[in-house]
Scaffold this active site. Structure first.
Site, PDB file in Angstrom:
ATOM      1  N   ASP A 327       1.074  -1.216  -0.098  1.00 58.20           N
ATOM      2  CA  ASP A 327       0.014  -0.202  -0.250  1.00 58.20           C
ATOM      3  C   ASP A 327       0.931   1.127  -0.145  1.00 58.20           C
ATOM      4  O   ASP A 327       0.353   2.553  -0.275  1.00 58.20           O
ATOM      5  CB  ASP A 327      -1.029  -0.024   1.209  1.00 58.20           C
ATOM      6  CG  ASP A 327      -2.085  -0.908   1.134  1.00 58.20           C
ATOM      7  OD1 ASP A 327      -2.264  -1.554   0.051  1.00 58.20           O
ATOM      8  OD2 ASP A 327      -2.646  -1.377   2.116  1.00 58.20           O
ATOM      9  N   ARG A 358      -2.706   0.965 -10.028  1.00 58.34           N
ATOM     10  CA  ARG A 358      -1.979   1.857  -9.433  1.00 58.34           C
ATOM     11  C   ARG A 358      -0.566   2.177  -9.997  1.00 58.34           C
ATOM     12  O   ARG A 358       0.111   3.248  -9.852  1.00 58.34           O
ATOM     13  CB  ARG A 358      -1.641   1.663  -7.811  1.00 58.34           C
ATOM     14  CG  ARG A 358      -2.851   2.027  -6.959  1.00 58.34           C
ATOM     15  CD  ARG A 358      -2.398   1.781  -5.307  1.00 58.34           C
ATOM     16  NE  ARG A 358      -3.745   2.095  -4.579  1.00 58.34           N
ATOM     17  CZ  ARG A 358      -4.065   1.734  -3.404  1.00 58.34           C
ATOM     18  NH1 ARG A 358      -3.236   0.864  -2.921  1.00 58.34           N
ATOM     19  NH2 ARG A 358      -4.964   2.220  -2.942  1.00 58.34           N
TER      20      ARG A 358
HETATM   21  C1  S3P Z   1      -5.325  -5.645   3.270  1.00 56.51           C
HETATM   22  C2  S3P Z   1      -4.598  -6.472   2.455  1.00 56.51           C
HETATM   23  C3  S3P Z   1      -4.048  -5.991   1.285  1.00 56.51           C
HETATM   24  C4  S3P Z   1      -3.955  -4.364   1.280  1.00 56.51           C
HETATM   25  C5  S3P Z   1      -5.290  -3.649   1.765  1.00 56.51           C
HETATM   26  C6  S3P Z   1      -5.711  -4.184   3.049  1.00 56.51           C
HETATM   27  C7  S3P Z   1      -5.914  -6.367   4.453  1.00 56.51           C
HETATM   28  O1  S3P Z   1      -4.683  -6.234   0.077  1.00 56.51           O
HETATM   29  O2  S3P Z   1      -3.542  -3.835   0.144  1.00 56.51           O
HETATM   30  O3  S3P Z   1      -5.201  -2.587   1.643  1.00 56.51           O
HETATM   31  O4  S3P Z   1      -6.634  -5.681   5.479  1.00 56.51           O
HETATM   32  O5  S3P Z   1      -5.945  -7.539   4.539  1.00 56.51           O
HETATM   33  P1  S3P Z   1      -4.415  -7.892  -0.377  1.00 56.51           P
HETATM   34  O6  S3P Z   1      -4.733  -8.797   0.330  1.00 56.51           O
HETATM   35  O7  S3P Z   1      -5.374  -7.796  -1.658  1.00 56.51           O
HETATM   36  O8  S3P Z   1      -2.679  -7.737  -0.753  1.00 56.51           O
END
Ligand code: S3P
Length: 446
Positions: A327, A358
């Site tokens: 992120d 992104r």
């Molecule tokens: C998150 C996991 C991440 C992250 C998202 C929050 C979470 O996504 O990018 O902002 O809270 O489990 P991904 O699991 O798709 O990588």
């Protein structure tokens, strides 16, 4: 004011940001988004009373809260950041009268799909235009293998999804997407399966689910790269949400970029599965003073960060660090533009299926202001020209993606005097960071 927020009229949802002369002060980032979602989800299914302190009152997390309200969970709102949930327990969640709308939040909709797969009743899950175009097969495929009764557009790969609670069998699943959302969806479904389920991770992703579940009485075991959950009855408890390091990242970057800056950030979550951004910055030569608070030991670690201006050097981001910094990549690309040398970020193809693409969004935005960028299917390389580089202002489209908007606001503080950057689509900043413009203006001064 460095950041002007335009509301109403043709420029509604636009930031106009100009050069900052100094950045200083002390701030506390808002509550962690990942932990806030999970605190509400676990509190919503754990029988009895759960008190959440430090809750992130962003559009995304409020959506998760509304979903539980519509399934019979009582919510007593003590303040925007403090609430008490009273739940009848997982198997007693009622059928909502309408569809559950999770807005912009991939975390909420994927975790809830897993959870509701094993809960008696019928529910339909949907979201906004961005969420309705994001891939859901990554959760519907393993959940269907567990016996979940799911359907959705494009054969269950796009929202809206229908979920009819079913009897689930356990699964052993390889987390090929390196996604904490997928891992958590399976672990949540595993709570109502007929035996223990295991998720195997080649590279560890954020572990908030594994850390929080035992606090509610859930049985979870982590052995090397395997996370196993047993069917469990949860009981309510008290949860304190740390500050979000992903939100803090924009202010860390601000202090690193503006000469003469010194910023203190307190209450920042320092869970080691979330701090790769700090590790990458130290590879680039930043000296960030990190003081963990003993109160975070044994739960979600947090502490105070001291950041000041530094001349950064480029780096090739190690592949193993990507999932724990995913992120933060937009703002890392901004920092790379002012580092000495070429920074390469690969193995980050997941960025293409976030709230926006992104990679494409950052490449377009950086090129608009005059940064040389190479685009790859799985990342980007940024040619940094050092801290004195001169860019031009203009207008960029954040594509309704909160992290693109905030990353480019940070960049604009280094424009030449008299120039400014117009960033459109900034109304989505509210999904993760309510009050971002005010906090930005409180520490960044002309
Ligand atoms: C998150 C996991 C991440 C992250 C998202 C929050 C979470 O996504 O990018 O902002 O809270 O489990 P991904 O699991 O798709 O990588």
């Amino acid at each position: 004011m460095i950041l002007q927020e335009c509301r109403g009229g043709a420029l509604h949802g636009t930031y106009q940001v100009e050069r900052a002369g100094s950045v200083s002060g002390e701030l506390r980032p808002p509550g962690d988004k990942s932990v806030s979602h999970r605190a509400v989800i676990f509190g919503g299914i754990a029988r009895g009373r759960t008190e959440i302190t430090g809750f992130l009152n962003s559009a995304d997390c409020e959506g998760t809260l509304r979903a539980f309200l519509s399934m019979g969970v009582g919510v007593d709102r003590i303040s925007p950041h403090r609430l008490i949930l009273e739940s009848p327990g997982l198997s007693q969640l009622s059928e909502p009268r309408d569809v559950l709308d999770f807005g912009n939040s991939g975390t909420a909709v994927r975790l809830m799909t897993g959870l509701l797969s094993g809960v008696p009743g019928f529910r339909v899950l949907t979201g906004d235009e961005s969420l309705r175009s994001r891939p859901m097969r990554r959760v519907t495929e393993p959940l269907s293998r567990m016996g979940a009764l799911l359907d959705g557009r494009k054969d269950g790969s796009l929202l809206p999804l229908s979920v009819r609670g079913a009897r689930l069998s356990p699964i052993t699943y390889d987390n090929v997407h390196r996604s904490a959302q997928v891992k958590s969806a399976i672990l949540l479904a595993g709570l109502s399966a007929s035996g223990p389920s295991t998720v195997i991770e080649e590279v560890q992703t954020r572990d908030h689910t594994e850390r929080l579940l035992p606090r509610f009485g859930g049985r979870v075991e982590v052995r090397e790269n395997r996370v196993t959950v047993w069917p469990s009855e949860l009981a309510g408890t008290d949860i304190v949400v740390p500050g979000d390091i992903s939100s803090a990242a924009f202010f860390i970057a601000l202090a690193l970029l503006v000469p003469g800056s010194a910023l203190t950030l307190s209450g920042v979550g320092l869970n080691p599965t979330r701090t790769a951004f700090l590790d990458i910055l130290s590879l680039m030569g930043a000296a960030i003073d990190s003081r963990p608070d003993p109160a975070g030991e044994g739960g979600e670690p947090f502490g105070t960060l001291g950041v000041s201006f530094r001349e950064l050097s480029s780096c090739t981001v190690p592949l193993s660090m990507i999932p724990s910094a995913i992120d933060e990549i937009p703002v890392l690309a901004v920092l790379a533009a002012f580092a000495n040398g070429r920074t390469e970020i690969r193995g980050a193809g997941e960025l293409r299926v976030k709230e926006s693409d992104r990679i494409a969004a950052m490449v377009a935005a950086l090129r608009t202001v005059g940064v040389t960028v190479e685009e790859f299917p799985d990342g980007l390389a940024v040619l940094g020209l050092g801290p004195d580089r001169v860019l031009r202002g203009g207008r960029i489209d954040s594509r309704h993606d909160h992290r693109i908007a905030m990353a480019m606001a940070v960049l604009a503080t280094r424009l030449p005097r008299g120039e400014s950057l117009l960033i459109t689509g900034t109304d989505f900043v509210e999904t993760s960071f309510p009050g971002f413009p005010a906090l930005f203006n409180a520490v960044a001064r002309p």
